[in-house]
Design a protein around this motif. Structure first.
Motif, mmCIF file in Angstrom:
data_model
loop_
_atom_site.group_PDB
_atom_site.id
_atom_site.type_symbol
_atom_site.label_atom_id
_atom_site.label_comp_id
_atom_site.label_asym_id
_atom_site.label_seq_id
_atom_site.Cartn_x
_atom_site.Cartn_y
_atom_site.Cartn_z
ATOM 1 N N LYS A 1 -1.378 1.746 -1.671
ATOM 2 C CA LYS A 1 -1.460 2.213 -0.154
ATOM 3 C C LYS A 1 -2.290 1.215 0.482
ATOM 4 C CE LYS A 1 -0.774 7.245 -0.717
ATOM 5 N NZ LYS A 1 -1.431 8.674 -0.862
ATOM 6 N N SER A 2 -3.352 0.857 0.159
ATOM 7 C CA SER A 2 -4.295 -0.123 1.026
ATOM 8 C C SER A 2 -3.386 -1.185 1.339
ATOM 9 C CB SER A 2 -5.540 -0.279 0.411
ATOM 10 O OG SER A 2 -5.660 -0.846 -0.686
ATOM 11 N N HIS A 3 -2.748 -1.797 0.286
ATOM 12 C CA HIS A 3 -1.744 -3.082 0.635
ATOM 13 C C HIS A 3 -0.669 -2.765 1.550
ATOM 14 C CE1 HIS A 3 1.235 -6.238 0.245
ATOM 15 N NE2 HIS A 3 0.229 -7.078 -0.050
ATOM 16 N N ASN B 1 0.460 9.352 9.525
ATOM 17 C CA ASN B 1 1.150 9.492 8.195
ATOM 18 C C ASN B 1 1.057 8.228 7.281
ATOM 19 O OD1 ASN B 1 2.203 12.106 8.714
ATOM 20 N ND2 ASN B 1 3.959 11.478 9.988
ATOM 21 N N SER B 2 0.114 7.444 7.678
ATOM 22 C CA SER B 2 0.367 6.134 7.171
ATOM 23 C C SER B 2 0.025 6.034 5.673
ATOM 24 C CB SER B 2 -0.471 5.196 7.837
ATOM 25 O OG SER B 2 -2.162 5.707 7.574
ATOM 26 N N GLY B 3 -0.561 6.924 5.124
ATOM 27 C CA GLY B 3 -0.640 7.169 3.660
ATOM 28 C C GLY B 3 0.789 7.304 2.858
ATOM 29 N N GLU B 4 1.591 8.300 3.588
ATOM 30 C CA GLU B 4 2.948 8.516 2.872
ATOM 31 C C GLU B 4 4.016 7.559 3.345
ATOM 32 O OE1 GLU B 4 6.172 11.587 4.453
ATOM 33 O OE2 GLU B 4 4.039 12.246 5.057
ATOM 34 N N LEU B 5 3.960 6.878 4.468
ATOM 35 C CA LEU B 5 4.703 6.005 5.052
ATOM 36 C C LEU B 5 4.519 4.476 3.951
ATOM 37 C CD1 LEU B 5 4.574 5.906 8.819
ATOM 38 C CD2 LEU B 5 6.542 6.575 7.210
ATOM 39 N N GLY B 6 3.167 4.284 3.797
ATOM 40 C CA GLY B 6 2.961 3.011 3.123
ATOM 41 C C GLY B 6 3.665 3.023 1.681
ATOM 42 N N LEU B 7 3.718 4.443 1.271
ATOM 43 C CA LEU B 7 4.126 4.454 -0.123
ATOM 44 C C LEU B 7 5.463 4.602 0.186
ATOM 45 C CD1 LEU B 7 3.535 5.571 -3.132
ATOM 46 C CD2 LEU B 7 3.675 7.791 -2.149
ATOM 47 N N LYS B 8 6.189 5.117 0.968
ATOM 48 C CA LYS B 8 7.704 4.904 0.953
ATOM 49 C C LYS B 8 8.067 3.513 1.145
ATOM 50 C CE LYS B 8 10.527 7.254 3.856
ATOM 51 N NZ LYS B 8 11.204 7.937 4.966
ATOM 52 N N LEU C 1 3.999 -8.467 -9.772
ATOM 53 C CA LEU C 1 2.898 -9.476 -9.031
ATOM 54 C C LEU C 1 1.501 -8.627 -8.867
ATOM 55 C CD1 LEU C 1 5.479 -10.247 -6.017
ATOM 56 C CD2 LEU C 1 5.044 -11.835 -8.267
ATOM 57 N N PHE C 2 1.702 -7.503 -8.834
ATOM 58 C CA PHE C 2 0.319 -6.746 -8.566
ATOM 59 C C PHE C 2 -0.309 -6.644 -9.709
ATOM 60 C CE2 PHE C 2 3.076 -6.026 -4.907
ATOM 61 C CZ PHE C 2 2.429 -6.119 -4.039
ATOM 62 N N SER C 3 -1.550 -7.263 -9.917
ATOM 63 C CA SER C 3 -2.509 -6.898 -10.867
ATOM 64 C C SER C 3 -2.868 -5.515 -11.292
ATOM 65 C CB SER C 3 -3.895 -7.786 -11.096
ATOM 66 O OG SER C 3 -4.366 -7.427 -9.791
ATOM 67 N N PHE C 4 -3.134 -4.725 -10.230
ATOM 68 C CA PHE C 4 -3.483 -3.428 -10.141
ATOM 69 C C PHE C 4 -2.325 -2.502 -10.907
ATOM 70 C CE2 PHE C 4 -3.043 -4.360 -5.789
ATOM 71 C CZ PHE C 4 -1.948 -3.459 -5.339
ATOM 72 N N LEU C 5 -1.063 -3.140 -10.713
ATOM 73 C CA LEU C 5 0.080 -2.092 -11.221
ATOM 74 C C LEU C 5 0.348 -2.295 -12.666
ATOM 75 C CD1 LEU C 5 2.608 -2.050 -8.212
ATOM 76 C CD2 LEU C 5 0.724 -0.330 -8.561
ATOM 77 N N PHE D 1 0.996 -3.380 7.509
ATOM 78 C CA PHE D 1 1.274 -2.373 8.880
ATOM 79 C C PHE D 1 0.286 -2.911 9.826
ATOM 80 C CE2 PHE D 1 4.003 1.027 7.290
ATOM 81 C CZ PHE D 1 5.017 1.049 8.320
ATOM 82 N N VAL D 2 -0.870 -2.931 9.647
ATOM 83 C CA VAL D 2 -1.944 -2.914 10.585
ATOM 84 C C VAL D 2 -1.845 -4.582 10.832
ATOM 85 C CG1 VAL D 2 -4.451 -3.288 10.961
ATOM 86 C CG2 VAL D 2 -3.391 -1.193 9.811
ATOM 87 N N MET D 3 -1.945 -5.527 10.082
ATOM 88 C CA MET D 3 -1.730 -6.981 10.337
ATOM 89 C C MET D 3 -0.742 -7.346 11.322
ATOM 90 S SD MET D 3 -3.807 -8.903 7.328
ATOM 91 C CE MET D 3 -4.044 -10.256 8.341
ATOM 92 N N THR D 4 0.366 -6.581 11.039
ATOM 93 C CA THR D 4 1.789 -6.952 11.738
ATOM 94 C C THR D 4 1.416 -6.253 13.310
ATOM 95 O OG1 THR D 4 3.072 -6.650 9.792
ATOM 96 C CG2 THR D 4 4.343 -6.891 11.840
#
Ligand code: HEM
Length: 161
Positions: free
Chosen positions: A68-70, A28-35, A50-54, A75-78
């Protein structure tokens, strides 16, 4: 440097708590990342800037693939940080990657309090995603893995040369 010579005691059990919960959340990483990021922006709305893309985006926040990718990267790097801490007693992100991470966060104006809010939101997101696994030990393992990763990133938060 003296700071990076220090080794951290991170046990196999702690690594297992992080890896086990991440394996269960991954699907569920997409949904979790969003939450996760909606929590951050709820607590610290100004962090969105802070986020240029936002800033420049016409796409609604919750549909932004870069957000989502940030979230995934955190998550992945932690999780990788947990594995490295157990193996080596320190976070061993590739030097060039760490320099890039440090300079991107420096240039974007990410402050200590942003890392703090993000830590809080990360732990809350995990707690809500895997309530049946959640424990003080699991919280502590994720918190330590995150803190050490942030120490590593902050050590490179300076203008790129
Ligand atoms: C960029 C990871 C914490 C804000 C990035 C990138 C990665 C990343 C991989 C892309 C770097 C590149 O362009 O090569 C992480 C990790 C974190 C973390 C692993 C913590 C463990 C934070 C926090 C904030 C933040 C706490 C602020 C709330 C940003 C911003 C960018 C960025 C603003 C640049 C995005 C853009 O405008 O293109 N981060 N990040 N990050 N991160 Fe983080």
């Amino acid at each position: 440097s003296p700071a990076s010579d220090a080794t951290i005691c991170f046990t196999e059990e702690q690594e297992a708590l992080v890896v086990k919960s991440w394996n269960s959340m991954k699907k569920n990483s997409g949904e979790l990342g969003l939450k996760f990021f909606l929590k951050i922006f709820e607590i610290a709305p100004s962090a969105q800037k802070l986020f240029s893309f936002l800033k420049d985006s016409k796409v609604p926040l919750e549909k932004n693939p870069k957000l989502k990718s940030h979230a995934m990267a955190v998550f992945v790097m932690t999780c990788e940080s947990a594995v490295q801490l157990r193996k080596a007693g320190k976070v061993t992100v590739r030097d060039s990657t760490l320099k890039k991470l440090g300079s991107v966060h420096y240039k974007s104006g990410v402050l200590d309090e942003h890392y703090e809010v993000t830590k809080f939101a990360l732990l809350e997101t995990i707690k809500e995603a895997v309530p049946e696994m959640w424990s003080p030990e699991m919280k502590n393992a994720w918190a330590q893995a995150y803190d050490q990763l942030v120490v590593a990133i902050k050590s490179e938060m300076k203008p790129s040369s």
